[in-house]
Design an enzyme around this catalytic site. Structure first.
Site, PDB file in Angstrom:
ATOM      1  N   HIS A 195       1.232  -1.443  -9.533  1.00 43.22           N
ATOM      2  CA  HIS A 195       0.896  -0.168  -9.687  1.00 43.22           C
ATOM      3  C   HIS A 195      -0.147   0.683  -8.747  1.00 43.22           C
ATOM      4  O   HIS A 195      -1.151  -0.122  -8.683  1.00 43.22           O
ATOM      5  CB  HIS A 195       0.312   0.402 -11.118  1.00 43.22           C
ATOM      6  CG  HIS A 195       0.265   1.591 -11.308  1.00 43.22           C
ATOM      7  ND1 HIS A 195       0.843   3.009 -11.203  1.00 43.22           N
ATOM      8  CD2 HIS A 195      -1.129   2.163 -11.894  1.00 43.22           C
ATOM      9  CE1 HIS A 195       0.271   3.863 -11.585  1.00 43.22           C
ATOM     10  NE2 HIS A 195      -1.109   3.549 -11.902  1.00 43.22           N
ATOM     11  N   GLU A 254      15.163   3.005   8.706  1.00 42.33           N
ATOM     12  CA  GLU A 254      15.489   1.626   7.825  1.00 42.33           C
ATOM     13  C   GLU A 254      15.174   1.649   6.481  1.00 42.33           C
ATOM     14  O   GLU A 254      15.428   0.739   5.640  1.00 42.33           O
ATOM     15  CB  GLU A 254      14.492   0.387   8.448  1.00 42.33           C
ATOM     16  CG  GLU A 254      15.224   0.223   9.953  1.00 42.33           C
ATOM     17  CD  GLU A 254      14.413  -0.860  10.788  1.00 42.33           C
ATOM     18  OE1 GLU A 254      13.307  -1.043  10.358  1.00 42.33           O
ATOM     19  OE2 GLU A 254      15.153  -1.402  11.582  1.00 42.33           O
ATOM     20  N   HIS A 276       1.320  11.063 -10.691  1.00 40.30           N
ATOM     21  CA  HIS A 276       0.338  10.077 -11.099  1.00 40.30           C
ATOM     22  C   HIS A 276       0.342   8.895  -9.862  1.00 40.30           C
ATOM     23  O   HIS A 276      -0.651   8.498  -9.321  1.00 40.30           O
ATOM     24  CB  HIS A 276       0.689   9.320 -12.320  1.00 40.30           C
ATOM     25  CG  HIS A 276      -0.255   8.210 -12.835  1.00 40.30           C
ATOM     26  ND1 HIS A 276      -0.525   8.061 -14.040  1.00 40.30           N
ATOM     27  CD2 HIS A 276      -0.840   7.127 -12.019  1.00 40.30           C
ATOM     28  CE1 HIS A 276      -1.467   6.904 -14.000  1.00 40.30           C
ATOM     29  NE2 HIS A 276      -1.645   6.367 -12.806  1.00 40.30           N
TER      30      HIS A 276
HETATM   31  P1  13P Z   1      -6.858   0.282 -15.142  1.00 46.73           P
HETATM   32  O1  13P Z   1      -8.211   0.745 -14.576  1.00 46.73           O
HETATM   33  O2  13P Z   1      -6.962   0.264 -16.675  1.00 46.73           O
HETATM   34  O3  13P Z   1      -6.035  -0.832 -14.301  1.00 46.73           O
HETATM   35  O4  13P Z   1      -6.195   1.698 -14.989  1.00 46.73           O
HETATM   36  C1  13P Z   1      -5.978   2.249 -13.736  1.00 46.73           C
HETATM   37  C2  13P Z   1      -4.672   3.141 -13.399  1.00 46.73           C
HETATM   38  O5  13P Z   1      -4.222   3.349 -12.374  1.00 46.73           O
HETATM   39  C3  13P Z   1      -4.198   3.639 -14.536  1.00 46.73           C
HETATM   40  O6  13P Z   1      -2.971   4.280 -14.512  1.00 46.73           O
HETATM   41 ZN    ZN Z   2      -2.699   4.841 -12.215  1.00 48.64          ZN
END
Ligand code: 13P
Ligand code: ZN
Length: 271
Positions: free
Chosen positions: A139, A169, A210
């Site tokens: 993430h 690509e 986000h």
């Molecule tokens: P954490 O510090 O809990 O990994 O959270 C970071 C984050 O990107 C939340 O979406």
């Molecule tokens: Zn995050």
């Protein structure tokens, strides 16, 4: 017993978090990574019976019982991982009943795994159900992808199509397209469930306004997916306000996808 700090999976976590920070994707504690490890390899470095503490999960992960992950810590900064892996990373094993995780190493100073671990574990479960080789969930908050969220419709087909149009690509790198979720409250089981549902079809899922989630069979594939999406979003944002003189046509994207022999989402093209 070998030294855990020499383990290839710790080196990969250090290098990847450093690269993500260098690229400006992970400000402060932004971003998190979970990496499913081979138990036999882990036990070359750690004693399987030495559980430091047990941390509740807050959801049912029974199908992952016994699985071992290295996971970034909650509130920890990617810029600090390489210099102090033992405080910023943890190696955890999901307990037999799937309700908690045994800490085998790391989170020194009393830390815990990322607040996004529900979304990570649910994404691992979803990806493994369609691809038994999946190992990594990432993430991150890539700048241009995030910027694009504010000026582009948040729709699987339309967002994918705009990205595919930006780099020749792209359609070969993420032929299945990308999934897009609206803004949702992060850190919850609900966003985890919504992410996992999309992860059955896509290896990249945008979290509206986000960041994104990406999954892959190794660190390079997963990082490469994010890099490619981010590059396309960067070109989109550099050109969105300018008159479009040239474009990659849908017929050309199809030609490329067929030449590379990838199984692409034909319904995401307008042919
Ligand atoms: P954490 O510090 O809990 O990994 O959270 C970071 C984050 O990107 C939340 O979406
Ligand atoms: Zn995050």
């Amino acid at each position: 017993m070998k030294n855990i700090l020499d383990a290839p999976f710790i080196r990969e976590m250090k290098e990847t978090t450093a690269n993500m920070y260098r690229l400006g994707w992970d400000e402060r504690n932004g971003g998190n990574i979970s990496y499913l490890l081979d138990s036999d390899e882990v036990y070359e470095y750690l004693d399987a019976n030495n559980v430091l503490r047990t941390i509740p999960l807050g959801f049912d992960a029974k199908s992952m019982a016994g699985k071992i992950f290295v996971v970034t810590g909650r509130g920890k900064y990617f810029k600090n991982v390489a210099g102090n892996p033992e405080e910023n990373l943890g190696i955890i094993r999901i307990t037999g009943d799937g309700t908690a995780a045994d800490l085998l190493w790391g989170y020194a100073g009393g830390g815990v795994f990322t607040s996004e671990f529900p979304a990570h574990l649910m994404s691992h479960m979803a990806r493994l159900s369609v691809d038994p080789e999946n190992r990594v969930v990432m993430h991150t908050h890539p700048t241009y992808t995030l910027a694009m969220n504010f000026v582009h419709e948040l729709d699987d087909k339309k967002f994918t199509h705009s990205l595919w149009e930006m780099c020749t690509e792209c359609i070969a790198v993420f032929p299945e397209g990308i999934g897009v979720l609206p803004w949702m409250l992060c850190g919850t089981n609900s966003i985890g469930e919504a992410t996992a549902e999309k992860m059955k079809d896509f290896r990249v899922v945008i979290w509206g306004m986000h960041g994104l989630y990406a999954a892959g069979k190794d660190m390079d594939e997963t990082f490469g997916l994010v890099e490619t999406v981010e590059k396309a979003a960067q070109i989109y944002m550099l050109t969105a306000h300018l008159p479009r003189v040239n474009t990659i046509k849908d017929e050309e994207m199809m030609e490329l996808a067929e030449y590379f022999g990838v199984n692409y989402r034909k319904d995401f093209l307008n042919l």
